[in-house]
Write a protein that holds these residues in place. Sequence first.
Motif, PDB file in Angstrom:
ATOM      1  N   SER A  93       0.824  -1.203   0.000  1.00  0.00           N
ATOM      2  CA  SER A  93       0.000   0.000   0.000  1.00  0.00           C
ATOM      3  C   SER A  93       0.861   1.257   0.000  1.00  0.00           C
ATOM      4  O   SER A  93       1.614   1.496   0.949  1.00  0.00           O
ATOM      5  CB  SER A  93      -0.912   0.003   1.230  1.00  0.00           C
ATOM      6  N   CYS A  95      -0.244   4.254   0.328  1.00  0.00           N
ATOM      7  CA  CYS A  95      -0.732   5.119   1.406  1.00  0.00           C
ATOM      8  C   CYS A  95      -0.154   4.695   2.754  1.00  0.00           C
ATOM      9  O   CYS A  95       0.271   5.531   3.546  1.00  0.00           O
ATOM     10  CB  CYS A  95      -2.261   5.080   1.458  1.00  0.00           C
ATOM     11  N   THR A  98       3.547   5.593   2.953  1.00  0.00           N
ATOM     12  CA  THR A  98       3.745   7.029   3.113  1.00  0.00           C
ATOM     13  C   THR A  98       3.481   7.453   4.553  1.00  0.00           C
ATOM     14  O   THR A  98       4.247   8.212   5.145  1.00  0.00           O
ATOM     15  CB  THR A  98       2.814   7.799   2.155  1.00  0.00           C
ATOM     16  N   GLY A 142      -6.496   9.118   0.207  1.00  0.00           N
ATOM     17  CA  GLY A 142      -5.253   8.771  -0.453  1.00  0.00           C
ATOM     18  C   GLY A 142      -4.865   9.708  -1.569  1.00  0.00           C
ATOM     19  O   GLY A 142      -3.682   9.845  -1.915  1.00  0.00           O
ATOM     20  N   LEU A 145      -2.226  12.181  -0.769  1.00  0.00           N
ATOM     21  CA  LEU A 145      -0.857  11.719  -0.564  1.00  0.00           C
ATOM     22  C   LEU A 145      -0.195  11.605  -1.932  1.00  0.00           C
ATOM     23  O   LEU A 145      -0.647  10.830  -2.773  1.00  0.00           O
ATOM     24  CB  LEU A 145      -0.849  10.359   0.142  1.00  0.00           C
ATOM     25  N   LEU A 148       0.247   8.304  -5.321  1.00  0.00           N
ATOM     26  CA  LEU A 148      -0.644   7.155  -5.399  1.00  0.00           C
ATOM     27  C   LEU A 148      -0.904   6.836  -6.872  1.00  0.00           C
ATOM     28  O   LEU A 148      -1.427   7.668  -7.607  1.00  0.00           O
ATOM     29  CB  LEU A 148      -1.967   7.447  -4.687  1.00  0.00           C
ATOM     30  N   ILE A 155      -7.830   5.172  -2.125  1.00  0.00           N
ATOM     31  CA  ILE A 155      -6.978   4.664  -1.048  1.00  0.00           C
ATOM     32  C   ILE A 155      -5.974   3.647  -1.590  1.00  0.00           C
ATOM     33  O   ILE A 155      -4.781   3.696  -1.277  1.00  0.00           O
ATOM     34  CB  ILE A 155      -7.804   3.990   0.068  1.00  0.00           C
TER      35      ILE A 155
END
Length: 217
Positions: A93, A95, A98, A142, A145, A148, A155
């Motif tokens: 992932s 997310c 991060t 997400g 961020l 991605l 997300i």
Amino acid sequence: MHGLWMHGIVFFRQRQALARRGFAVRTFSYPSVRQGLAANTAALDRFVTSLDAPRIHLVGHSLGGLLVLNALSQHRDPRLGRAVLMGAPCCGSHCARTLARSLGLSAIVGRSMLDWASQDIPHIPEDFEVGVISGDRSVGTGRFLPGLPRPNDGIVAVEETRLAQATDSVTLHVAHSEMLFSTACIDQIVAFLGSGHFLHGTAARAADAAADAARRR
């Protein structure tokens, strides 16, 4: 099985819908943040063992899907039928990585997700049928961020849900949290649990159209 920061109550809509389709539905709640992957996997195994049913299917959303895979790799109850993973970041992932690298935020990622990130994708029995549902409606935290990958469900990126051992996969126009109550997602779950295959082509487009119409109401 619910995902990170969630509780089994989030499946209320799906429970009702699946019950109307003839399934007896039970939800498994677990401490997704404070407990590690091994402890939660053991708890899931005990939960499955306690069920009084001749055939048991597993459905997991997000981290819940990873918990399903981990459980299948370690122990297989002979009553298990098929499994559906919804928005599960099998390949890692972005997310979570991060947040884990961010000062003061690693704790909210939770021990189970960090444990998954530290291991290889577990091997599941070759004869066990697993279906993977991903979403490409980018609505979620997400997107704030950077980095991605697209397409994503807000997300989890579609490419993060890929599982080499999957029997079938389908991408729906839903966001990560929408999978919990999407009519199209429910239709796909029912299709896979019944046949080992998702709805594709015309049937899948019809399910997506119904989901879009429901969102607009």
